[in-house]
Design a protein around this motif. Structure first.
Motif, short mmCIF file in Angstrom:
data_model
loop_
_atom_site.label_atom_id
_atom_site.label_comp_id
_atom_site.label_asym_id
_atom_site.label_seq_id
_atom_site.Cartn_x
_atom_site.Cartn_y
_atom_site.Cartn_z
N ALA A 90 18.60 -0.91 6.57
CA ALA A 90 18.54 -1.90 7.65
C ALA A 90 18.65 -1.23 9.02
CB ALA A 90 19.66 -2.92 7.49
N VAL A 91 19.51 -0.23 9.14
CA VAL A 91 19.66 0.47 10.41
C VAL A 91 18.38 1.25 10.75
CG1 VAL A 91 20.91 2.32 11.58
CG2 VAL A 91 22.17 0.60 10.28
N ILE A 92 17.84 1.95 9.78
CA ILE A 92 16.62 2.73 10.02
C ILE A 92 15.46 1.79 10.38
CG2 ILE A 92 14.88 4.20 8.92
CD1 ILE A 92 17.22 5.47 7.35
N LEU A 93 15.31 0.71 9.65
CA LEU A 93 14.25 -0.24 9.93
C LEU A 93 14.44 -0.90 11.30
CD1 LEU A 93 11.69 -1.59 8.84
CD2 LEU A 93 13.16 -3.33 7.83
N GLY A 94 15.69 -1.18 11.65
CA GLY A 94 15.97 -1.76 12.96
C GLY A 94 15.59 -0.83 14.10
N ASN A 119 29.85 -17.18 -1.92
CA ASN A 119 30.23 -16.05 -2.75
C ASN A 119 29.29 -14.89 -2.44
OD1 ASN A 119 31.35 -14.41 -4.61
ND2 ASN A 119 30.61 -15.52 -6.40
N VAL A 120 29.53 -14.23 -1.32
CA VAL A 120 28.67 -13.14 -0.87
C VAL A 120 29.31 -11.82 -1.28
CG1 VAL A 120 27.60 -12.03 1.11
CG2 VAL A 120 27.87 -14.52 1.06
N GLN A 121 28.53 -10.99 -1.94
CA GLN A 121 29.02 -9.70 -2.36
C GLN A 121 28.93 -8.71 -1.21
OE1 GLN A 121 26.72 -8.51 -5.71
NE2 GLN A 121 27.45 -10.15 -7.01
N LYS A 122 29.72 -7.66 -1.31
CA LYS A 122 29.64 -6.60 -0.31
C LYS A 122 28.29 -5.91 -0.45
CE LYS A 122 32.00 -2.46 1.19
NZ LYS A 122 33.04 -1.49 0.89
N PRO A 123 27.56 -5.75 0.67
CA PRO A 123 26.23 -5.14 0.57
C PRO A 123 26.30 -3.67 0.18
CG PRO A 123 26.72 -5.74 2.84
CD PRO A 123 27.86 -6.19 2.01
N ASN A 124 25.27 -3.23 -0.48
CA ASN A 124 25.16 -1.84 -0.91
C ASN A 124 24.96 -0.95 0.32
OD1 ASN A 124 24.65 0.51 -2.24
ND2 ASN A 124 22.92 -0.26 -3.43
N ALA A 125 25.54 0.24 0.29
CA ALA A 125 25.43 1.16 1.43
C ALA A 125 23.99 1.57 1.67
CB ALA A 125 26.30 2.38 1.19
N LEU A 126 23.22 1.72 0.63
CA LEU A 126 21.81 2.10 0.77
C LEU A 126 21.03 1.01 1.50
CD1 LEU A 126 19.70 4.23 0.15
CD2 LEU A 126 19.30 3.09 -2.03
N ARG A 127 21.32 -0.25 1.21
CA ARG A 127 20.66 -1.35 1.90
C ARG A 127 21.04 -1.38 3.37
NH1 ARG A 127 21.68 -6.81 -0.55
NH2 ARG A 127 19.81 -7.37 0.61
N LEU A 128 22.30 -1.07 3.69
CA LEU A 128 22.73 -1.05 5.09
C LEU A 128 22.07 0.08 5.86
CD1 LEU A 128 26.52 -1.88 4.72
CD2 LEU A 128 24.68 -3.38 5.49
N VAL A 129 21.95 1.25 5.23
CA VAL A 129 21.28 2.37 5.89
C VAL A 129 19.81 2.04 6.12
CG1 VAL A 129 20.56 4.77 5.56
CG2 VAL A 129 22.89 4.10 5.04
N TRP A 169 20.83 -5.25 14.63
CA TRP A 169 21.72 -6.37 14.33
C TRP A 169 21.03 -7.37 13.41
CZ3 TRP A 169 21.06 -11.57 15.25
CH2 TRP A 169 22.15 -12.37 14.91
N TYR A 170 19.76 -7.69 13.68
CA TYR A 170 19.06 -8.67 12.86
C TYR A 170 18.93 -8.20 11.41
CZ TYR A 170 15.35 -11.39 10.78
OH TYR A 170 14.62 -12.17 9.91
N PHE A 171 18.50 -6.96 11.23
CA PHE A 171 18.33 -6.47 9.86
C PHE A 171 19.67 -6.29 9.16
CE2 PHE A 171 14.13 -5.14 11.55
CZ PHE A 171 13.36 -5.86 10.66
N TRP A 172 20.72 -5.91 9.88
CA TRP A 172 22.07 -5.81 9.29
C TRP A 172 22.51 -7.19 8.82
CZ3 TRP A 172 25.21 -1.32 9.18
CH2 TRP A 172 26.50 -1.52 8.72
#
Length: 91
Positions: A16-20, A4-14, A71-74
């Motif tokens: 992850a991209v910046i950190l990656g 039961n995985v929820q859709k990730p928050n857009a802020l968390r995805l951004v 990819w890893y952080f995403w």
């Protein structure tokens, strides 16, 4: 096994991209410095250096490291649930 995985928050995805991008660039710099030190000490002719504008091997290494880090952080954001406060009274 369906989770039961929820859709990730857009802020968390951004984030992850910046950190990656940051982690991939730092990994590239560390690897390029290590290879440069090996080239100087051992007299090797490995064509990896920090001149990505002049060297296609360096550019490919940078792109691979940044893409793998993003990819890893995403993936980590998509598979890790967000933290929630234990008490609903906390704002």
């Amino acid at each position: 096994m369906t989770e039961n995985v929820q859709k990730p928050n857009a802020l968390r995805l951004v984030a992850a991209v910046i950190l990656g991008i940051i982690v991939g660039a730092i990994l590239f710099l560390v690897i390029a410095l290590v290879i440069g030190a090996l080239n100087d000490k051992a007299g090797l002719n490995i064509p990896i250096n920090m001149l990505i504008a002049e060297n296609i091997f360096s550019l490919v290494l940078l792109i691979i490291l940044v893409a793998a880090s993003v990819w890893y952080f995403w993936w980590k954001v998509c598979t890790t649930p967000p933290t929630e406060p234990e008490n609903d009274d906390i704002p």
